[in-house]
Design an enzyme around this catalytic site. Structure first.
Site, PDB file in Angstrom:
ATOM      1  N   SER A 267       1.846   5.219  -9.850  1.00  0.00           N
ATOM      2  CA  SER A 267       3.140   4.769  -8.700  1.00  0.00           C
ATOM      3  C   SER A 267       4.625   4.287  -9.484  1.00  0.00           C
ATOM      4  O   SER A 267       5.228   4.184  -8.621  1.00  0.00           O
ATOM      5  CB  SER A 267       2.542   3.963  -7.778  1.00  0.00           C
ATOM      6  OG  SER A 267       2.220   2.896  -7.774  1.00  0.00           O
TER       7      SER A 267
ATOM      8  N   SER B  16      -2.023   0.375 -11.002  1.00  0.00           N
ATOM      9  CA  SER B  16      -1.850   1.204 -11.785  1.00  0.00           C
ATOM     10  C   SER B  16      -1.578   1.351 -13.195  1.00  0.00           C
ATOM     11  O   SER B  16      -1.256   2.076 -14.024  1.00  0.00           O
ATOM     12  CB  SER B  16      -0.730   3.333 -10.991  1.00  0.00           C
ATOM     13  OG  SER B  16       0.920   2.454 -11.120  1.00  0.00           O
TER      14      SER B  16
ATOM     15  N   CYS C  36      -3.227  11.050   2.699  1.00  0.00           N
ATOM     16  CA  CYS C  36      -2.708  10.846   1.640  1.00  0.00           C
ATOM     17  C   CYS C  36      -3.634  11.317   0.692  1.00  0.00           C
ATOM     18  O   CYS C  36      -3.486  11.737   0.058  1.00  0.00           O
ATOM     19  CB  CYS C  36      -1.503   9.900   1.559  1.00  0.00           C
ATOM     20  SG  CYS C  36      -1.149   9.943   0.023  1.00  0.00           S
TER      21      CYS C  36
ATOM     22  N   CYS D 115       4.402   3.755   3.644  1.00  0.00           N
ATOM     23  CA  CYS D 115       5.472   4.218   2.688  1.00  0.00           C
ATOM     24  C   CYS D 115       6.775   4.234   3.009  1.00  0.00           C
ATOM     25  O   CYS D 115       7.649   4.744   2.208  1.00  0.00           O
ATOM     26  CB  CYS D 115       5.150   4.611   1.007  1.00  0.00           C
ATOM     27  SG  CYS D 115       4.542   6.455   1.602  1.00  0.00           S
TER      28      CYS D 115
END
Length: 365
Positions: free
Chosen positions: A8, A13, A101, A204
């Site tokens: 990301s 991550s 998501c 987001c």
């Protein structure tokens, strides 16, 4: 094993990708472009998936010496997550877009594309653990279970509760055994520029955090009455879709309660564009019905004792649950407040995620 590391642009991550590489896997970094008009710079610590984030992810991949790609999934995200979010609120429900998501993008679209390209699995920076348990009936004699992370404050097993057994078999969460503090320290030791990068928060695609304003821009003003439980009008609203069960703030009531006690949203009625408010006691429920059941393994047989969690960082509540055809029934040991249709109930057995369902309604028994 050939692994796609979802990157990301954040610290989690980045460390997840590096740990997969350290474990001896062939790792390729992939950044998901989810916005159809990504801003050049982050507007705040809330958002993600900007051009800046893609650049941060690329710099980490370069430091690790792994290939890096940006995969455009903006249209899929708009259709499966953003449009679903708007439709759910318009229908009087309160969705969690992170679960959607994970279900539709990261462990469906992303995983499907990875498998089609010859990869074996996807790794992400979620805080959760996969525990392998011997099981002669499972593929390769091992059953993979989803468990809570060691860092309870960062545990994200709730938003992963939509994963089924097949998806879980192809998923890695390398951070689940480590605290966030230690992850940042590890990132700094590895020389990652994102070691102190702020976490993204909330939704987001609503970087300023103003969900009501964002919905109003898309659904328009729809003035209507706010009623008490006796049917008396006590205020006005600009759209019932912007309210959720349990909400207290931002009601702007023009008629105070006779006893001066605060009032909460007890129901939204999209058909009549009405919001109903009442006392805190009216929010208590001990029975939940959900659909869209997702099991992280086999569905439970009969009535099972579970812990039920309603919010991503909420408490776990003792309960019993059972599969009822296409639905899931949950009986809570004690009444809890603020359970809204559209939320997800995630069921646990100890630290293990049993499964999840989308709440259709809740009541008292």
């Amino acid at each position: 094993m050939r692994v796609v590391a979802a990157m990301s642009g954040g610290v989690d991550s980045a460390v997840a990708a590096s740990r997969m590489l350290d474990a001896g896997h062939e790792v390729v970094g992939v950044h998901l472009a989810l916005s159809q008009s990504a801003a050049t710079l982050r507007e705040s610590a809330r958002g993600c998936c900007t051009i800046e984030d893609a650049g941060d992810a690329r710099r980490v991949a370069d430091r690790l010496g792994i290939p890096f790609y940006v995969w455009d999934m903006a249209q899929r995200f708009a259709d499966d997550v953003v449009a679903d979010f708007v439709a759910e609120y318009e229908a009087g429900r309160t969705p969690n877009p992170c679960l959607r998501c994970n279900e539709k993008i990261k462990f469906a679209a992303l995983l499907d594309k990875a498998l089609a390209l010859g990869f074996d699995a996807v790794a992400t920076g979620h805080y959760a653990q996969v525990v392998e348990t011997p099981d002669p009936a499972a593929p390769a004699g091992v059953r993979r279970e989803l468990h809570r992370a060691v860092d309870q404050a960062k545990d994200q097993s709730y938003v992963l509760g939509v994963l089924d057994a097949d998806q879980l078999a192809r998923a890695f969460f390398p951070l689940g055994d480590t605290t966030k503090t230690d992850i940042r320290a590890e990132a700094a030791q590895r020389g990652f520029s994102v070691a102190r990068k702020p976490d993204s928060h909330d939704i987001c695609f609503i970087p300023d955090g103003d969900t009501r304003g964002w919905l109003t821009d898309r659904l328009g003003r729809r003035p209507g009455p706010i009623l008490d439980t006796m049917g008396q009008q006590v205020g006005r609203h600009d759209g019932a879709y912007a309210y959720t069960v349990g909400q207290r703030r931002g009601l702007g009531l023009s008629v105070p309660a006779a006893d001066g006690a605060p009032r909460y949203v007890t129901a939204t009625r999209p058909q009549s564009n009405t919001v109903v408010v009442g006392t805190r006691e009216l929010l208590g429920v001990d029975h939940i019905v959900g659909d869209h059941a997702r099991w992280c393994g086999a569905a439970p047989e009969g009535v099972v004792a579970v812990g039920a969690q309603i919010r991503a960082h909420g408490h776990e509540h003792p309960a019993t649950a059972w599969a009822d055809g296409e639905q899931v029934q949950v009986r809570l040991a004690e009444r809890i407040r603020g359970v809204a249709p559209g939320q997800s109930v995630v069921l646990y057995e100890g630290t293990r995620v049993v499964g999840s369902a989308t709440i259709t309604h809740a009541d008292r028994r």
